[in-house]
Every structure is written in structure tokens, then in C-alpha cells.
Design an enzyme around this catalytic site. Sequence first.
Site, PDB file in Angstrom:
ATOM      1  N   ASP A 108       3.893  35.005 -12.901  1.00 35.73           N
ATOM      2  CA  ASP A 108       2.780  35.903 -12.630  1.00 35.73           C
ATOM      3  C   ASP A 108       3.377  37.306 -12.474  1.00 35.73           C
ATOM      4  OD1 ASP A 108       1.312  33.578 -12.471  1.00 35.73           O
ATOM      5  OD2 ASP A 108       0.673  33.857 -10.391  1.00 35.73           O
ATOM      6  N   SER A 248      10.285  41.340  -7.067  1.00 32.18           N
ATOM      7  CA  SER A 248      11.377  41.054  -7.984  1.00 32.18           C
ATOM      8  C   SER A 248      10.883  41.247  -9.407  1.00 32.18           C
ATOM      9  CB  SER A 248      11.914  39.636  -7.765  1.00 32.18           C
ATOM     10  OG  SER A 248      10.869  38.733  -7.483  1.00 32.18           O
TER      11      SER A 248
END
Length: 288
Positions: A108, A248
Site C-alpha cells: 500500500d 518507509s
Amino acid sequence: MNYIDLNNKIVEETTSQDRILTFLYTTTFGRMLLKPLVQPGISKLSGAFLSTRPSKLLVPGFIKHADIDMSDFPQRKYSSFNDFFTRKVADGKRPVDTDENALVSPCDCRASVYPILKNSNFSIKHTEYTLRALLHSKKLSARYQGGYIYVLRLTVSDYHRYIYAATGMQSRTYHISGSFHTVQPIANDYLPIYKENTREYTLIHTENLGNILQMEVGALLVGKIVNLKDSAYCVRGEEKGYFEYGGSTIIVITEPGTVRPREDLLQNSSNELETRILQGQAIGYAEA
């Protein structure tokens, strides 16, 4: 950075986190505070605390603040914050594109894609990079000149397990040590974060998509990048690993003449807009 959501609408986003990061990266005092925060030791300490039982008390407030849709996940009790953060999605909630010619998103994310020029340079939001600096390999950087680089940015509210983008034989995992700057766009305006942050990558040798490079990039307060296997056959959609707490990024790089990015990704990226994509959705297709 503004982005295109799943309904193809532009979302203009400025959060309290954005304001804090702007202070840290754009002011002298903020940069003084930031310097120790991006060191690996601080991320390890943060990760250690977030794996303790008392840290589970942070979970309800985090779910509310990050506006996480928990209907995507099985109901269960969590032993720590990291146990919650690395939770697995419910079966069927992230279907993988069935087109055999599709390169899929491992996560995602908010996605961008950029062409890699013949000198191995590419530009992310006006910050110039070279593949050689990103990969620490002159040979690899030459292989991917003329291809594309996909930058798939996860926020703290995203699902932080990731899958393989393609099927093939996986190389060993290469680790590059570094710091842990945030991957929010504000940091990229002031620092070449993708060549400074800690990262790991592997090559996937495929039949129809060429040699795919898939890289995981750590970020501010990410305690750990966990990849589950090495030097083995992998299947598109198979879980590859997970990040512990923090934002991240995953980077996917394709060779020239092998994969054509989705047209909307190319167009949105050229307009400096990220595109919201879910794990398993196509981000490109094999060249005819």
C-alpha cells in the site's frame, strides 16, 4: 505532497506531522534536533521499546490519529505496538492482479515513477540522484539505464507488510547501511534521502518482465527491515517481508524495454502528484 486517491481525486494534504518535519528540516535549531534522531542507534532503541508489552497502550490512540480502517484486519489482541504495526491483512483484502504481464505494487503506498536517463540519473521532485549512488554498484546502474524507477512511499497509517512484485528467481539480499531520514517529501527537498538511508535490495530474474530490482528503504524511527528469505524462487504476491514502526519506501527498478508504467502513474508523476495504490494492484505491464 498532494496525491491522487483511489477515486482519482486530488487530495491536498498538510498534517501536524508535516509541520513538525518542516521545522526539523528547514530551521537551524530543527536540524540540530534532527541529527541524533536519524542515527541507527535511535531507531534500534525506538524499535526495542515498541516491542515491549507496555507499548501496546499506544495502539488505540494511533489507530484513531492515523484513521486506520481496521475492517481490513482480523480482530485480535496485540502483545506490543510492533505486533500491531506488523499485523497481517485479512484474506482477500489485497487481491493480486491476475494479468501475467503485470508488475504489481509490493505495498500500500503513494506511488511515483520516473525515467532513468542514459547517464543513470533520475530526478525525484527536483532532487537529482544516480543509480550508482543508490545501488553502490557501477555494473548494476549500467544495466538499468534507460529503464524506470518506481518510488512507492508508505506512510505510518499504511499496511507495512510487502510482497514480491514479480515471479522469478530471487538473488541474495544486499544490505546498504545508512541513516534513517523520514521519506516524507519535505526531507527530499533538502537531502538526497534515498542514497543516505539504510536499505536492502534483491534482484528477481523473471521470464517476461526482465530483471526486476526490488529495494526496501528504512526511514525515521523504522526499527527494522525484515526480509523473510534469500536466494530462492519467489512468486508474485508472496509475502517478502515487513517494516517495523515508521514510514518507509519500496523502490522497484525495471530494465529498458521490459516494462511500461501505467499511463496515469507517468502523467501524475510528471505533474508532481503521487498516486494512491494498494498492494497487488498493477503499476506497469510487460512491453509488447
